[in-house]
Design a protein around this motif. Sequence first.
Motif, PDB file in Angstrom:
ATOM      1  N   GLU A   8      53.182  -0.910  21.326  1.00  0.00           N
ATOM      2  CA  GLU A   8      53.685  -1.885  22.512  1.00  0.00           C
ATOM      3  C   GLU A   8      53.885  -3.132  21.711  1.00  0.00           C
ATOM      4  O   GLU A   8      53.077  -3.864  21.331  1.00  0.00           O
ATOM      5  CB  GLU A   8      53.128  -1.772  23.741  1.00  0.00           C
ATOM      6  N   ASP A  10      55.394  -6.629  23.328  1.00  0.00           N
ATOM      7  CA  ASP A  10      55.824  -7.272  24.655  1.00  0.00           C
ATOM      8  C   ASP A  10      56.153  -8.760  24.100  1.00  0.00           C
ATOM      9  O   ASP A  10      55.646  -9.364  23.335  1.00  0.00           O
ATOM     10  CB  ASP A  10      54.393  -7.776  25.575  1.00  0.00           C
ATOM     11  N   GLY A  49      60.492 -10.823  30.912  1.00  0.00           N
ATOM     12  CA  GLY A  49      59.617 -10.072  30.083  1.00  0.00           C
ATOM     13  C   GLY A  49      60.331  -8.709  29.433  1.00  0.00           C
ATOM     14  O   GLY A  49      61.184  -8.211  30.290  1.00  0.00           O
ATOM     15  N   ARG A  51      59.841  -5.354  26.564  1.00  0.00           N
ATOM     16  CA  ARG A  51      58.761  -4.385  25.906  1.00  0.00           C
ATOM     17  C   ARG A  51      59.640  -3.473  24.978  1.00  0.00           C
ATOM     18  O   ARG A  51      60.357  -2.840  25.529  1.00  0.00           O
ATOM     19  CB  ARG A  51      57.786  -3.725  26.612  1.00  0.00           C
TER      20      ARG A  51
END
Length: 105
Positions: A8, A10, A49, A51
């Motif tokens: 992941e 971010d 945000g 991801r």
Amino acid sequence: MINWVLAEVDVRVAAEHEGQLIAAYHRLIALPPPDGLLQTELLRGQDGGWRIQTLWADRLALEAVRASSEGPTAPHLFRDLDADVSFEIFEVVDEWVTPEPESLR
């Protein structure tokens, strides 16, 4: 035994850079996939945000791509976007997949 790993990345980008992020991701996935890549998604969260999740056949496949100097990888997407980035690797210890509904077959 499952050997998969989930990586992941971010990212926080300013609103004016979102289009650049999406375009860079599209360029990345237009390339031939690296060995061991099973799945990838670009996810939009809240307040800038983002991801990128990538599912890999095993840690060796992920590490081979990360160690390679050939071609772009997800973290390379953010260098020109003035982004705040963090990266984590998770081992997949179990899974459950929803059966495909007949209406989608």
